[in-house]
Design a protein around this motif. Structure first.
Motif, short mmCIF file in Angstrom:
data_model
loop_
_atom_site.label_atom_id
_atom_site.label_comp_id
_atom_site.label_asym_id
_atom_site.label_seq_id
_atom_site.Cartn_x
_atom_site.Cartn_y
_atom_site.Cartn_z
N UNK A 1 34.24 34.19 21.47
CA UNK A 1 32.79 34.42 21.45
C UNK A 1 32.22 34.40 20.04
N UNK A 2 32.96 35.01 19.10
CA UNK A 2 32.53 35.09 17.70
C UNK A 2 33.74 35.24 16.80
N UNK B 1 31.10 21.26 15.98
CA UNK B 1 30.77 20.15 15.08
C UNK B 1 29.27 19.90 14.95
N UNK B 2 28.49 20.20 16.00
CA UNK B 2 27.05 19.88 16.00
C UNK B 2 26.15 21.10 15.84
N UNK B 3 26.64 22.15 15.15
CA UNK B 3 25.80 23.35 15.02
C UNK B 3 25.99 23.97 13.63
N UNK B 4 25.18 24.99 13.36
CA UNK B 4 25.26 25.70 12.08
C UNK B 4 25.88 27.09 12.30
N UNK C 1 29.83 27.93 27.85
CA UNK C 1 30.69 26.85 27.37
C UNK C 1 32.09 27.36 27.04
N UNK C 2 32.17 28.58 26.48
CA UNK C 2 33.47 29.16 26.12
C UNK C 2 34.32 29.40 27.37
N UNK D 1 27.29 28.62 22.01
CA UNK D 1 26.13 27.75 21.74
C UNK D 1 26.61 26.54 20.93
N UNK D 2 27.00 25.51 21.65
CA UNK D 2 27.55 24.31 20.99
C UNK D 2 26.46 23.43 20.39
#
Length: 376
Positions: A57-58, A220-223, A177-178, A163-164
Motif C-alpha cells: 500500500x505504501x 512507472x507512470x506516476x509521481x 490495483x494492489x 494509484x498507478x
C-alpha cells in the motif's frame, strides 16, 4: 550522511507474504509482521520499492519506536529521534495518528504532541528561533500507538501505491490495483499462458496482468512525494527509472482477455488500458459468463465476481457461479481463481476448491477460491 534506512512496506491483511516476496525479489532481507514488511536498505531502495512494489500500500521510513504511556513520554521519545536527518529547515511535516489498545487513546492530542516535539527538535538543529517555515517538500508523519508502543514513520509514497495513474474510469466497487496484482501473483500464471477475467469491470485485473506479463514497473507512470526530498539524490530516482525501463519486456506476447456483461464497463476498461499504454495487449469482450469461449489449454481464470451481499442479489449471483462452474467443467486443464465474500461459492460452483485463502477486499472479508488445473 545516512547510508541506510529502515523501511516498512505496508500490506493489506493476508497479503504480507506476497509483499515480502516482492521485497526479497528486489534484493532486500525482510521481517514480516501483521500488515507490514520491515527491512533495512540503502536510500536508493526508496525509489526502487515505490516503483516496483505491486501489492504494497505504501513505503514508509521507520524513524523510531518507543514505549509511551504518558504524554511526557510521547513528547520526549519523539524529540529523541533524529528528525533533522530527514526533514530540512523548510520541510512541511503534517502529523496523522492512530491508537489501539493504549493508554494514550486521544489521537488528536497525540498528533499535537508529536508535531510540537518534532518542531522543537528541528528548531534546535536548524537554528530557527520562532516557527518552522514549512514551505518546502512534504514529509507526512504518522504516529501509530499499539499496546503502548509508539511507532513513528514518514511516508515516502504520497498517494497510495494502488494509484498507478491509469484509471480514468471505474465502476461502483472497483478492486484496488494492489489487490488485483496480488490475486495474479498468488497464481502460477506465466506470460505465455492464456488469461481470462470474465468479470473484468473497469479492467483492473487484466491490466495488472499485462503489467506483470511485460514486467512493467507499476509506478512507472506516476509521481511520489519523496521525489522532492533532498535526502534522496536525483541520481537514485534516475537510476531506478532507468532500471524499470531496461527490465520491461515490451516484446512479450500476451493472451489476456477481459470480459463483462456490461458494455459500459468494457468501454471504461478499454480506456483505462489505453491510459496505461497497454491498448493492444488485452482483448476486451462484452459477454456473459455462460458464453465464455475457451479454445486453448492450460489457461487461467482470475476473477472478482459480484458477491451477492444483498438478499435480492443472491439468486442471480448463484446463477453466475453455476454458469462458470459448468463452463470450466469442460476445460479441466484450466486453473480457476475466484475472490468472493459469498460463503456458499463452492456449492454453487459445483466443486470444492483445491485451496482457499482468506483475504480482505477493503473491509470485506473474502475467500480466494483456487482450483488447480490438470496440466495437459
Amino acid at each position: 550522511m545516512m547510508r541506510t534506512v529502515t523501511l516498512i512496506a505496508t500490506a493489506a491483511m493476508g497479503l504480507e507474504s506476497v509483499v515480502a516476496n516482492e521485497v526479497r525479489n528486489l534484493g532486500y532481507e525482510v521481517e514480516v509482521d501483521n500488515g507490514k514488511v520491515i527491512f533495512d536498505a540503502p536510500i536508493s531502495a526508496i525509489p526502487r520499492c515505490n516503483l516496483w512494489l505491486r501489492t504494497a500500500d505504501r513505503v514508509k521510513i521507520l524513524v523510531g519506536e518507543f514505549q509511551a504511556t504518558t504524554f511526557d513520554e510521547l513528547f520526549e521519545g519523539t524529540k529523541h529521534l533524529p528528525w533533522e536527518e530527514y526533514i530540512p529547515e523548510d520541510g512541511q511535516f503534517p502529523v496523522s495518528g492512530k491508537s489501539v489498545k493504549s493508554e494514550l487513546h486521544s489521537v488528536p492530542d497525540c498528533q499535537k504532541i508529536v508535531k510540537k516535539s518534532i518542531a522543537e527538535k528541528l528548531k534546535l538543529k536548524h537554528g530557527v528561533v520562532y516557527k518552522m517555515p514549512e514551505t518546502g517538500a512534504i514529509y507526512k508523519i504518522e504516529v501509530s500507538i499499539l499496546k503502548d508502543i509508539a511507532t513513528l514513520t514518514i511516508d515516502t509514497s504520497g498517494t497510495g501505491l494502488h494509484k498507478r495513474g491509469y484509471r480514468v474510469g471505474q465502476g461502483e466497487a472497483p478492486l484496488k490495483e494492489t489487490m488485483a496484482a496480488a490475486l495474479i501473483l498468488l497464481t502460477n500464471w506465466k506470460p505465455d499462458d492464456p488469461f481470462i477475467d470474465p468479470f473484468c469491470g473497469s479492467g483492473t485485473i487484466p491490466i495488472e496482468a499485462a503489467l506483470i506479463g511485460q514486467n512493467i514497473a507499476p509506478g512507472f507512470n506516476r509521481d511520489f512525494v519523496s521525489e522532492e526530498w533532498p535526502l534522496i539524490k536525483k541520481k537514485h530516482w534516475e537510476k531506478a527509472f532507468e532500471e524499470a525501463e531496461d527490465q520491461a519486456n515490451y516484446d512479450q506476447k500476451l493472451f489476456i482477455t477481459g470480459s463483462d456483461i456490461d458494455h459500459k464497463m468494457i468501454n471504461i476498461a478499454e480506456n483505462n488500458a489505453i491510459e496505461a499504454g497497454l491498448g493492444d495487449l488485452v482483448t476486451w469482450k462484452q459477454m456473459q459468463v455462460n458464453d465464455l469461449s475457451i479454445k486453448a489449454n492450460n489457461g487461467y481464470i482470475v476473477g472478482n465476481p459480484p458477491y451477492g451481499q444483498r438478499l435480492s442479489d443472491k439468486e442471480s449471483v448463484e446463477e453466475i457461479y453455476r454458469g462458470l462452474g459448468k463452463v470450466m467443467e469442460q476445460h479441466p486443464s484450466w486453473s480457476v481463481y475466484i475472490l468472493t465474500a459469498y460463503e456458499e461459492f463452492e456449492k454453487a460452483y459445483g466443486k470444492n476448491a483445491t485451496k482457499k485463502r482468506k483475504l480482505f477486499n477493503g473491509f470485506i472479508q473474502t475467500n480466494y477460491y483456487q482450483y488447480f488445473g490438470e496440466r495437459s
